[in-house]
Motif scaffolding. Structure first.
Motif, PDB file in Angstrom:
ATOM      1  N   LYS A   1     -51.217  13.441   5.595  1.00 22.18           N
ATOM      2  CA  LYS A   1     -52.520  12.764   5.580  1.00 22.18           C
ATOM      3  C   LYS A   1     -53.352  13.387   4.464  1.00 22.18           C
ATOM      4  CE  LYS A   1     -56.515  11.613   8.480  1.00 22.18           C
ATOM      5  NZ  LYS A   1     -56.356  10.132   8.464  1.00 22.18           N
TER       6      LYS A   1
ATOM      7  N   ASN B   1     -52.589   6.849   6.954  1.00 25.43           N
ATOM      8  CA  ASN B   1     -53.882   6.378   6.441  1.00 25.43           C
ATOM      9  C   ASN B   1     -54.455   7.282   5.354  1.00 25.43           C
ATOM     10  OD1 ASN B   1     -55.881   4.329   6.596  1.00 25.43           O
ATOM     11  ND2 ASN B   1     -57.221   5.705   7.741  1.00 25.43           N
TER      12      ASN B   1
ATOM     13  N   SER C   1     -51.787   2.710   9.259  1.00 24.90           N
ATOM     14  CA  SER C   1     -53.222   2.554   9.022  1.00 24.90           C
ATOM     15  C   SER C   1     -53.937   2.513  10.355  1.00 24.90           C
ATOM     16  CB  SER C   1     -53.506   1.262   8.244  1.00 24.90           C
ATOM     17  OG  SER C   1     -53.255   0.127   9.052  1.00 24.90           O
ATOM     18  N   THR C   2     -55.228   2.746  10.342  1.00 26.85           N
ATOM     19  CA  THR C   2     -55.999   2.736  11.591  1.00 26.85           C
ATOM     20  C   THR C   2     -56.035   1.349  12.199  1.00 26.85           C
ATOM     21  OG1 THR C   2     -57.996   2.469  10.268  1.00 26.85           O
ATOM     22  CG2 THR C   2     -57.438   4.693  10.990  1.00 26.85           C
TER      23      THR C   2
END
Length: 375
Positions: free
Chosen positions: A52, A81, A106-107
């Motif tokens: 990340k 993300n 991804s969120t």
């Protein structure tokens, strides 16, 4: 009267400590690994790394995972993300290393930001049965890391606990962090050899993919403040399926994770919370060792002070103290040599006093702090 009570208390705590050294830690000190033929190891392995916003670490460390001397493996990097150039950098690596697989999260896809969710996605995306976890902030000490970890599956062991070290420098903080890490490893290696495995290190840990997929209770821990990845291993380990691996070729090496003593203390408070997820028996063993170690030093200090006024037990107290410290120095010295941390041996007595007196305080204090997300 008071000094007699303290003296017998000191004798009791000393006895418990001696039992821990002789019954548990001595097992690791005298343990010898089997020398399997390296040519017979060809089990398919999936190495899982979660990242990340760590493009700088990818540049420094990813090649050491991709260039292992092992024929049948893949490296899965789960990009959670990231907002830096992680995605484009990983694409460049994929052109050079066909066994690199990238999974982007991804969120919008997964409403969970914890690092362990990234590892779970990586495990589910793996093609191979043997999962080998590590961290992008680390590097294998040799190109034989995968081979040394995978060979235990030839012995019908399904959980392999490896050693993850920290780089050495000449600062006091580095010495404390390295001894803390080494001491913890000695404990969980020794308990595993004694039939009570309770944890590992997620920077160097292996277990089967199918075992993960069939134990979804681990997913329930996502809402917990404790997010250490080795908690899943705690759920599946037993005395028959767990192996330890401490050859130098199988070590993982990381940079010092904390830049200040305050940061390290904060980490110790928070990491201690995962003890609530251990079984009662394992929690009792871990707690008893720390508890008796604390009161061993506390009662020794008080009885020595009182002995200036009443020397009835003085020589026996000194004899027991020397016996306990000498036995620990001998056994821990052999264990530390196995972990290639020889520079710590001469510092064992002072470091042991420090840790035995501070750990119970952190155990009490840990309940007042919350853990941050991701790492």
């Amino acid at each position: 009267m008071l000094i007699s009570i303290l003296f017998f208390g000191f004798c009791f705590f000393t006895l418990i400590q001696l039992l821990f050294f002789c019954v548990f830690f001595l097992r690791f000190a005298i343990h010898k690994l089997n020398n399997n033929s390296d040519n017979t190891v060809n089990e398919a392995v999936s190495v899982i790394l979660a990242v990340k916003n760590e493009a700088h670490l990818i540049k420094c460390n990813l090649r050491s995972f991709l260039e292992q001397d092992y024929n049948n493996y893949e490296v899965i990097v789960v990009n959670n993300n990231s907002e830096d150039n992680t995605a484009s950098l990983l694409k460049e690596y994929q052109h050079v290393y066909p066994h690199l697989k990238v999974v982007n999260i991804s969120t919008n896809q997964v409403n969970v930001l914890e690092k362990k969710m990234s590892l779970a996605v990586g495990i589910k995306s793996a093609q191979h049965e043997i999962i080998l976890l590590s961290d992008i902030g680390s590097t294998p000490k040799s190109v034989y890391w995968i081979r040394e970890m995978a060979k235990h599956y030839l012995e019908n062991r399904y959980v392999v606990l490896g050693y993850a070290a920290y780089e050495k420098n000449n600062t006091l903080l580095n010495t404390i962090i390295r001894y803390d890490n080494t001491h913890a490893t000695i404990c969980y290696f020794s308990y595993a050899l004694s039939g009570f495995p309770y944890r590992g290190n997620a920077r160097n840990l292996s277990y089967p993919r199918s075992l993960f997929l069939s134990n979804y209770n681990y997913i329930l821990l996502y809402n917990s403040q404790v997010i250490d990845e080795d908690l899943f291993a705690n759920q599946i380990m037993n005395k028959k399926n767990t192996a330890i691996e401490y050859r130098k070729e199988a070590h993982i090496l990381s940079q010092q994770p904390h830049s200040s003593f305050r940061d390290w203390l904060r980490h110790k408070r928070l990491s201690g919370r995962k003890g609530k997820n251990y079984s009662l028996k394992k929690s009792f063993l871990v707690g008893l060792y720390n508890f008796t170690g604390f009161f061993f030093y506390l009662t020794w200090i008080i009885t020595i002070v009182l002995s200036f006024y009443n020397q009835q037990y003085l020589w026996f107290i000194l004899l027991l103290f020397i016996l306990r410290m000498s036995l620990q120095w001998f056994i821990f010295g052999k264990c530390i040599r196995k972990l290639d941390e020889k520079t710590l041996i001469k510092k064992i007595p002072l470091l042991d006093v420090f840790f035995m007196l501070i750990m119970p305080i952190l155990e009490i204090d840990k309940n007042f702090h919350k853990k941050k997300k991701w790492k």
